[in-house]
Design a protein around this motif. Structure first.
Motif, mmCIF file in Angstrom:
data_model
loop_
_atom_site.group_PDB
_atom_site.id
_atom_site.type_symbol
_atom_site.label_atom_id
_atom_site.label_comp_id
_atom_site.label_asym_id
_atom_site.label_seq_id
_atom_site.Cartn_x
_atom_site.Cartn_y
_atom_site.Cartn_z
ATOM 1 N N ILE A 1 0.915 -1.161 -0.034
ATOM 2 C CA ILE A 1 -0.032 0.082 -0.059
ATOM 3 C C ILE A 1 0.862 1.273 0.024
ATOM 4 N N TYR A 2 0.715 2.074 -0.837
ATOM 5 C CA TYR A 2 1.434 3.433 -1.111
ATOM 6 C C TYR A 2 0.229 4.388 -0.190
ATOM 7 N N ALA A 3 0.757 5.090 0.672
ATOM 8 C CA ALA A 3 -0.158 6.192 1.277
ATOM 9 C C ALA A 3 0.919 7.399 1.664
ATOM 10 N N PRO A 4 0.637 8.330 0.741
ATOM 11 C CA PRO A 4 1.522 9.644 1.047
ATOM 12 C C PRO A 4 0.863 10.541 1.830
ATOM 13 N N LEU A 5 1.479 11.167 3.021
ATOM 14 C CA LEU A 5 0.894 11.939 4.148
ATOM 15 C C LEU A 5 1.090 13.600 3.310
ATOM 16 N N LYS A 6 0.155 14.160 3.785
ATOM 17 C CA LYS A 6 -0.059 15.685 3.156
ATOM 18 C C LYS A 6 0.868 16.533 4.380
ATOM 19 N N GLY A 7 2.306 16.482 4.032
ATOM 20 C CA GLY A 7 3.188 17.215 5.141
ATOM 21 C C GLY A 7 4.154 16.152 5.408
ATOM 22 N N ASN A 8 4.957 16.747 6.214
ATOM 23 C CA ASN A 8 5.997 16.003 6.770
ATOM 24 C C ASN A 8 6.142 16.264 8.373
ATOM 25 N N PRO A 9 5.757 15.471 9.231
ATOM 26 C CA PRO A 9 5.800 15.976 10.625
ATOM 27 C C PRO A 9 7.286 15.985 11.222
ATOM 28 N N LEU A 10 8.127 15.177 10.320
ATOM 29 C CA LEU A 10 9.506 14.833 11.111
ATOM 30 C C LEU A 10 10.494 15.779 10.390
ATOM 31 N N SER A 11 10.093 16.745 9.655
ATOM 32 C CA SER A 11 10.951 17.941 9.174
ATOM 33 C C SER A 11 10.255 19.090 8.540
ATOM 34 N N THR A 12 10.970 20.300 8.766
ATOM 35 C CA THR A 12 10.377 21.396 8.223
ATOM 36 C C THR A 12 10.764 21.795 6.806
ATOM 37 N N ASP A 13 11.567 20.805 6.255
ATOM 38 C CA ASP A 13 11.991 21.240 4.801
ATOM 39 C C ASP A 13 10.812 20.824 3.743
ATOM 40 N N VAL A 14 10.891 21.270 2.652
ATOM 41 C CA VAL A 14 9.820 21.068 1.492
ATOM 42 C C VAL A 14 9.945 19.521 1.276
ATOM 43 N N GLY A 15 8.731 18.818 1.153
ATOM 44 C CA GLY A 15 8.537 17.466 0.851
ATOM 45 C C GLY A 15 7.431 16.817 1.863
ATOM 46 N N ASN A 16 6.942 15.617 1.554
ATOM 47 C CA ASN A 16 6.175 15.110 2.174
ATOM 48 C C ASN A 16 6.536 13.914 2.798
ATOM 49 N N LEU A 17 6.030 13.276 3.881
ATOM 50 C CA LEU A 17 6.283 11.878 4.312
ATOM 51 C C LEU A 17 5.538 10.804 3.639
ATOM 52 N N GLU A 18 6.301 9.843 3.207
ATOM 53 C CA GLU A 18 5.424 8.948 2.209
ATOM 54 C C GLU A 18 5.474 7.392 3.236
ATOM 55 N N LEU A 19 4.458 6.790 3.370
ATOM 56 C CA LEU A 19 4.232 5.645 3.864
ATOM 57 C C LEU A 19 4.110 4.361 2.876
ATOM 58 N N TYR A 20 4.851 3.104 2.903
ATOM 59 C CA TYR A 20 4.270 2.232 2.361
ATOM 60 C C TYR A 20 4.163 0.938 3.172
ATOM 61 N N GLU A 21 3.256 0.384 3.231
ATOM 62 C CA GLU A 21 2.667 -0.772 4.007
ATOM 63 C C GLU A 21 2.868 -2.152 3.266
ATOM 64 N N ILE A 22 3.180 -3.055 4.133
ATOM 65 C CA ILE A 22 3.409 -4.089 3.160
ATOM 66 C C ILE A 22 2.554 -5.263 4.082
ATOM 67 N N PRO A 23 1.378 -5.514 3.895
ATOM 68 C CA PRO A 23 0.484 -6.500 4.632
ATOM 69 C C PRO A 23 0.733 -8.022 4.248
ATOM 70 N N MET A 24 0.940 -8.850 5.201
ATOM 71 C CA MET A 24 1.211 -10.219 5.049
ATOM 72 C C MET A 24 0.218 -10.833 5.884
ATOM 73 N N MET A 25 -1.151 -11.399 5.236
ATOM 74 C CA MET A 25 -2.175 -11.621 5.848
ATOM 75 C C MET A 25 -2.687 -13.244 5.674
ATOM 76 N N VAL A 26 -3.432 -13.648 6.673
ATOM 77 C CA VAL A 26 -4.056 -15.053 6.372
ATOM 78 C C VAL A 26 -5.265 -14.863 6.706
ATOM 79 N N ASP A 27 -6.164 -15.026 5.405
ATOM 80 C CA ASP A 27 -7.614 -14.931 5.526
ATOM 81 C C ASP A 27 -8.434 -16.004 5.258
ATOM 82 N N ILE A 28 -9.599 -15.963 6.310
ATOM 83 C CA ILE A 28 -10.771 -17.115 6.094
ATOM 84 C C ILE A 28 -11.753 -16.314 5.160
#
Length: 233
Positions: A111-138
């Motif tokens: 999953i690619y989920a870009p944040l609107k802004g960057n809470p870790l830095s005052t520089d220009v640019g956004n923080l981007e989150l990539y999530e890799i789910p590894m699931m067992v489904d019924i």
């Protein structure tokens, strides 16, 4: 299937909320028919009546948009609410469906989920989150009408998170591993005896993320709407 007091106490120790505990309990309860299900194919019925699917294995490719709820990021200066732009989700899963309609799959996605802004830095640019789910489904697949059939399901597993952007680390990223749970619903249309197309909806939730350096983020809640291609064997 009812969870024992020891199992519930373990889930509370790992800091899971009451709704998550209920979801896990429901998922385990759904697994019971897999143990007791009749694996023999059902007798054919008359024209126009719903029929149970035969026992089969499958491999599915899915892709579409991902919408992530607003989240709260916590640091030494307090808590700040952040929003996400529209993202993407892609999955590859394989499993089996039995003649009873019950089944399971192993689901690996990104999953690619870009944040609107960057809470870790005052520089220009956004923080981007990539999530890799590894699931067992019924899963449960309903009796089909003609070439159409619907299904629902739920699962649990791990979600590997990768944050990229300024302020994360010397290498430009930081990562963590969280507990994940998801609900699933979809419709398939049989193009042939060996190939289906369809659409699916997935809701994925995680526990809180650790961004390092005393910064944490509440768990993510993501809705995904995807197209699917399934190969049956």
């Amino acid at each position: 299937m009812i969870m024992t007091r020891i199992q519930i106490r373990f889930l509370k120790i790992v800091n899971l909320s009451e709704p998550m505990i209920k979801i896990i309990s429901l998922t385990l309860a759904m697994a019971l028919p897999l143990v007791t299900a009749d694996l023999y194919a059902a007798e054919p019925t008359g024209l126009g009546l719903p029929n149970q699917v035969p026992s089969e294995g499958f491999l599915t490719f899915e892709g579409g948009v991902a919408l992530t709820h607003d989240t709260i990021i916590h640091d030494s200066e307090g808590s700040t609410k952040f929003s996400f732009d529209t993202g993407l989700r892609f999955d590859l899963k394989g499993g089996a469906i039995f003649s009873s309609g019950w089944g399971f799959d192993l689901d690996l996605g990104v999953i690619y989920a870009p944040l609107k802004g960057n809470p870790l830095s005052t520089d220009v640019g956004n923080l981007e989150l990539y999530e890799i789910p590894m699931m067992v489904d019924i899963l449960y697949t309903f009796p089909h009408w003609g070439r159409l059939r619907g299904y629902i399901g739920g699962g649990i597993g791990g979600v590997y998170g990768i944050f990229t952007g300024n302020g994360t680390s010397l290498f430009g990223f930081t990562s963590d591993l969280t507990f994940g749970y998801q609900g699933i619903a979809g419709i398939k249309y049989a193009l042939s005896a060996r190939c289906d197309i369809g659409v699916s909806y997935k809701f994925l939730g995680t526990t809180g993320h650790d961004l390092g350096s005393g910064v944490s983020m509440d768990g993510t809640l993501t809705h995904s709407f995807m197209a699917a291609l399934t190969i049956k064997f």
